[in-house]
Design a protein around this motif. Structure first.
Motif, PDB file in Angstrom:
ATOM      1  N   UNK A 235       0.880  -1.161   0.000  1.00  0.00           N
ATOM      2  CA  UNK A 235       0.000   0.000   0.000  1.00  0.00           C
ATOM      3  C   UNK A 235       0.917   1.210   0.000  1.00  0.00           C
ATOM      4  N   UNK A 236       0.954   1.930  -1.100  1.00  0.00           N
ATOM      5  CA  UNK A 236       1.954   2.981  -1.294  1.00  0.00           C
ATOM      6  C   UNK A 236       1.899   4.041  -0.192  1.00  0.00           C
ATOM      7  N   UNK A 237       0.719   4.480   0.179  1.00  0.00           N
ATOM      8  CA  UNK A 237       0.599   5.532   1.193  1.00  0.00           C
ATOM      9  C   UNK A 237       1.160   5.077   2.532  1.00  0.00           C
ATOM     10  N   UNK A 238       0.849   3.836   2.923  1.00  0.00           N
ATOM     11  CA  UNK A 238       1.322   3.333   4.215  1.00  0.00           C
ATOM     12  C   UNK A 238       2.829   3.126   4.213  1.00  0.00           C
ATOM     13  N   UNK A 239       3.358   2.513   3.139  1.00  0.00           N
ATOM     14  CA  UNK A 239       4.795   2.278   3.084  1.00  0.00           C
ATOM     15  C   UNK A 239       5.574   3.580   3.001  1.00  0.00           C
ATOM     16  N   UNK A 240       5.030   4.592   2.317  1.00  0.00           N
ATOM     17  CA  UNK A 240       5.721   5.880   2.271  1.00  0.00           C
ATOM     18  C   UNK A 240       5.806   6.489   3.667  1.00  0.00           C
ATOM     19  N   UNK A 241       4.797   6.219   4.493  1.00  0.00           N
ATOM     20  CA  UNK A 241       4.842   6.701   5.878  1.00  0.00           C
ATOM     21  C   UNK A 241       5.960   6.016   6.650  1.00  0.00           C
ATOM     22  N   UNK A 242       6.133   4.708   6.414  1.00  0.00           N
ATOM     23  CA  UNK A 242       7.217   3.971   7.075  1.00  0.00           C
ATOM     24  C   UNK A 242       8.569   4.532   6.635  1.00  0.00           C
ATOM     25  N   UNK A 243       8.781   4.653   5.326  1.00  0.00           N
ATOM     26  CA  UNK A 243      10.053   5.176   4.829  1.00  0.00           C
ATOM     27  C   UNK A 243      10.295   6.577   5.378  1.00  0.00           C
ATOM     28  N   UNK A 244       9.235   7.400   5.386  1.00  0.00           N
ATOM     29  CA  UNK A 244       9.375   8.759   5.899  1.00  0.00           C
ATOM     30  C   UNK A 244       9.756   8.782   7.366  1.00  0.00           C
ATOM     31  N   UNK A 245       9.130   7.912   8.177  1.00  0.00           N
ATOM     32  CA  UNK A 245       9.465   7.839   9.600  1.00  0.00           C
ATOM     33  C   UNK A 245      10.928   7.478   9.808  1.00  0.00           C
TER      34      UNK A 245
ATOM     35  N   UNK B 289      10.331   6.269  24.589  1.00  0.00           N
ATOM     36  CA  UNK B 289      11.413   7.159  24.190  1.00  0.00           C
ATOM     37  C   UNK B 289      12.484   7.077  25.261  1.00  0.00           C
ATOM     38  N   UNK B 290      13.730   6.906  24.858  1.00  0.00           N
ATOM     39  CA  UNK B 290      14.809   6.817  25.830  1.00  0.00           C
ATOM     40  C   UNK B 290      15.009   8.162  26.514  1.00  0.00           C
ATOM     41  N   UNK B 291      15.669   8.114  27.659  1.00  0.00           N
ATOM     42  CA  UNK B 291      15.885   9.341  28.430  1.00  0.00           C
ATOM     43  C   UNK B 291      16.666  10.364  27.611  1.00  0.00           C
ATOM     44  N   UNK B 292      17.648   9.905  26.842  1.00  0.00           N
ATOM     45  CA  UNK B 292      18.477  10.818  26.056  1.00  0.00           C
ATOM     46  C   UNK B 292      17.689  11.461  24.930  1.00  0.00           C
ATOM     47  N   UNK B 293      16.854  10.659  24.238  1.00  0.00           N
ATOM     48  CA  UNK B 293      16.096  11.215  23.112  1.00  0.00           C
ATOM     49  C   UNK B 293      15.024  12.182  23.587  1.00  0.00           C
ATOM     50  N   UNK B 294      14.458  11.956  24.777  1.00  0.00           N
ATOM     51  CA  UNK B 294      13.448  12.874  25.304  1.00  0.00           C
ATOM     52  C   UNK B 294      14.050  14.258  25.556  1.00  0.00           C
ATOM     53  N   UNK B 295      15.320  14.265  25.938  1.00  0.00           N
ATOM     54  CA  UNK B 295      15.959  15.538  26.276  1.00  0.00           C
ATOM     55  C   UNK B 295      16.444  16.302  25.047  1.00  0.00           C
ATOM     56  N   UNK B 296      16.778  15.584  23.979  1.00  0.00           N
ATOM     57  CA  UNK B 296      17.451  16.239  22.852  1.00  0.00           C
ATOM     58  C   UNK B 296      16.623  16.352  21.585  1.00  0.00           C
ATOM     59  N   UNK B 297      15.649  15.438  21.372  1.00  0.00           N
ATOM     60  CA  UNK B 297      14.920  15.393  20.105  1.00  0.00           C
ATOM     61  C   UNK B 297      13.429  15.361  20.375  1.00  0.00           C
ATOM     62  N   UNK B 298      12.677  16.202  19.656  1.00  0.00           N
ATOM     63  CA  UNK B 298      11.228  16.204  19.803  1.00  0.00           C
ATOM     64  C   UNK B 298      10.627  14.987  19.122  1.00  0.00           C
ATOM     65  N   UNK B 299       9.491  14.495  19.660  1.00  0.00           N
ATOM     66  CA  UNK B 299       8.817  13.359  19.051  1.00  0.00           C
ATOM     67  C   UNK B 299       7.716  12.832  19.952  1.00  0.00           C
ATOM     68  N   UNK B 300       6.929  11.897  19.400  1.00  0.00           N
ATOM     69  CA  UNK B 300       5.793  11.351  20.141  1.00  0.00           C
ATOM     70  C   UNK B 300       6.050   9.963  20.687  1.00  0.00           C
ATOM     71  N   UNK B 301       7.035   9.233  20.126  1.00  0.00           N
ATOM     72  CA  UNK B 301       7.299   7.880  20.584  1.00  0.00           C
ATOM     73  C   UNK B 301       6.394   6.835  19.964  1.00  0.00           C
ATOM     74  N   UNK B 302       5.689   7.153  18.890  1.00  0.00           N
ATOM     75  CA  UNK B 302       4.813   6.156  18.265  1.00  0.00           C
ATOM     76  C   UNK B 302       5.154   5.914  16.795  1.00  0.00           C
ATOM     77  N   UNK B 303       6.115   6.651  16.252  1.00  0.00           N
ATOM     78  CA  UNK B 303       6.462   6.492  14.843  1.00  0.00           C
ATOM     79  C   UNK B 303       6.942   5.088  14.513  1.00  0.00           C
ATOM     80  N   UNK B 304       7.857   4.548  15.323  1.00  0.00           N
ATOM     81  CA  UNK B 304       8.376   3.208  15.055  1.00  0.00           C
ATOM     82  C   UNK B 304       7.343   2.139  15.378  1.00  0.00           C
TER      83      UNK B 304
END
Length: 527
Positions: free
Chosen positions: A385-395, A446-461
């Motif tokens: 499914x092109x739309x779904x896989x493009x989301x994976x590649x983008x993430x 989200x690891x302690x280090x990534x929470x401090x340095x990089x914005x994100x939601x923790x659900x992309x992966x």
């Protein structure tokens, strides 16, 4: 009890056997050679044909030694395997892998029952006796408790377990539940059969792990986090951290400890419901904003200065990223409600990537990263499914950009591996320690280090894993702290799954491995 330096281990017995066998083989061969030499000498071989005399003795020495060694290995192998099993259950340090009773050759010879007995006796020994240590001899003295006392202790233990909020479940080798306390999440089917009710998303289920243990392990332990007993729309939903202990051949072969974490996890689940609602309402305005940005940039491109063009680029990247976050949240909500069902069509990795190519280039440029794409044009087609896989590649590419160093490079490549096409997203950034990798694909992690340095939601992966597995593929990661990470997405070639897709009107249902049998494993793909 500690082992002193003069105490001999059971594993020291085998070198002794080797020495004895070697001595016996050498001695026996010398005696046989001497007898043959005397016989040939008496018949005149030595005087008439010295070369033939020597050749006969040499041939007998070689063939006799080889046949003796072969016979020894054949006869001694069962004893060697039995000793390896004894060493393993005794707890002695050893690098030898314990024999697996499920090996085909053991089943054919009947040796499987011998190994099962050894493992079973070792596992149940502590249940049969109560031991005390004498201060004078430091030796264990078995004391068999009276039957009434045993029954009383069992009743007290059962009552205590029923008072706790944690679930405890015991299963035998046939996966029948032999004990469960009140807090254990159970269900009863129409035939009156009791089974464990847990919802495992994806392929990492309890029954899949136990099948692997039956094939390759004697003792094993595994932990799952955030496992629910009901679907989101059902009442009284609970969440558990599940700890499974496996002991091959024991009467209680599988012991499950289910720690109730509802008070911790239900808050984030309720927040996800609210966020999903809000995200759905935000999709419209975000789409309008992205559209106006495209129109303005196109109409004003002749009058904009370089810094203004760069500003438009940054606005577009941010709007696209926000749109991606919203899509991730909505997909996660659908995934938890078993609605991640899609129709797959024949496509290529290049065609999927082309849908996000410009966006990825903008993101990399805005973050001062180098993005290299090396996807061969002659790769076989995939079912996707092109739309779904493009989301994976983008993430994955977006993560590589975020966790790379300034001026760092991200390499996207692909290759065919049998019936799979593998896509690699490699960066040389901050990497991850081993302790992080094990939890990487869990929701909200989200690891302690990534929470401090990089914005994100923790659900992309988490949602990327769901999408890839809904295509009949898998996703994995290799990483080294401080040296970067490589994510690998494996997708089946179209030809390898075409028949299944055609049989299901191009639905992905036929590509999904559903949990079946003794566990009530809700499959999120059935919708």
């Amino acid at each position: 009890m500690a082992v002193n330096k003069q105490q001999k281990f059971a594993k020291d017995f085998w070198p002794y056997v080797y020495r004895v066998v070697a001595t016996v083989i050498i001695t026996s061969q010398l005696i046989v050679l001497l007898v043959i030499a005397v016989i040939l000498y008496l018949f005149g071989f030595y005087e008439t044909n010295l070369v033939a005399f020597a050749a006969i003795l040499l041939a007998e020495a070689v063939l006799g030694t080889v046949s003796s060694v072969a016979i020894y290995k054949l006869v001694a192998q069962p004893m060697k395997d039995m000793l390896a099993a004894v060493i393993h259950v005794s707890g002695e340090p050893t690098a030898t892998t314990p024999p697996n009773p499920n090996d085909a050759r053991y089943e054919q010879t009947g040796f499987k029952d011998v190994l099962q007995t050894i493992y079973g006796l070792a596992s149940s020994d502590s249940d049969k006796h109560t031991t005390i240590l004498s201060s004078a001899t430091d030796a264990p003295a078995p004391i068999t408790a009276p039957v009434p006392a045993v029954k009383l202790a069992a009743t007290m233990l059962e009552n205590a377990l029923n008072e706790t909020n944690c679930g405890f479940v015991v299963m035998n080798h046939q996966r029948n539940i032999t004990f469960a306390n009140k807090a254990a999440p159970l269900s009863v089917d129409t035939n009156g059969v009791t089974s464990l009710s847990l919802i495992f998303n994806g392929r990492e289920t309890l029954d899949a792990w136990l099948e692997e243990c039956d094939k390759n392990a004697v003792h094993a332990e595994h932990t799952w986090s955030r496992i629910a007993d009901k679907l989101p729309e059902e009442d009284n939903r609970r969440f558990f951290d599940v700890i499974a202990s496996y002991d091959k051949g024991a009467e209680s072969e599988v012991v499950l400890s289910l720690i109730d974490r509802t008070h911790l996890y239900e808050v984030s689940e309720q927040e996800l419901d609210f966020i999903a609602f809000a995200a759905h309402e935000l999709r419209g305005p975000i789409t309008v904003i992205r559209g106006y940005l495209d129109v303005l940039e196109d109409e004003l491109k002749d009058v904009l200065k370089d810094d203004q063009i760069e500003l438009f680029h940054r606005l577009t990247v941010s709007a696209n990223r926000l749109s991606g976050y919203i899509n991730n949240i909505l997909n996660t909500s659908r995934y938890d409600r078993r609605h991640l069902k899609m129709h797959l069509a024949e496509t290529t990795v290049n065609e999927v990537y082309d849908t996000i190519k410009d966006d990825m280039k903008l993101r990399a440029s805005a973050q001062n990263r180098l993005l290299a794409i090396n996807i061969p044009s002659d790769l076989p087609t995939i079912a996707g499914d092109t739309a779904s896989l493009s989301e994976v590649f983008g993430n994955l590419i977006d993560n590589a950009i975020k966790y790379s160093n300034e001026g760092g490079s991200i390499i996207v490549s692909a290759a065919q591996k049998g019936d799979m096409v593998e896509i690699y997203v490699e960066d040389h950034g901050i990497g991850m320690p081993t302790s992080v990798i094990g939890n990487l694909f869990q929701k909200f992690y989200r690891s302690h280090r990534s929470r401090e340095t990089v914005a994100g939601t923790g659900i992309g992966l988490y949602i990327s894993k769901a999408i890839v597995e809904s295509h009949g593929g898998n996703i994995s990661v290799r990483s080294e702290d401080g040296r970067g990470s490589t994510f690998t997405v494996s997708l089946p070639t179209y030809t390898s799954v075409a028949d299944k897709l055609k049989a299901g009107d191009n639905s992905n249902e036929g590509l999904i491995e559903h949990g079946e049998g003794w566990i009530k494993n809700h499959s999120m793909y059935r919708g």
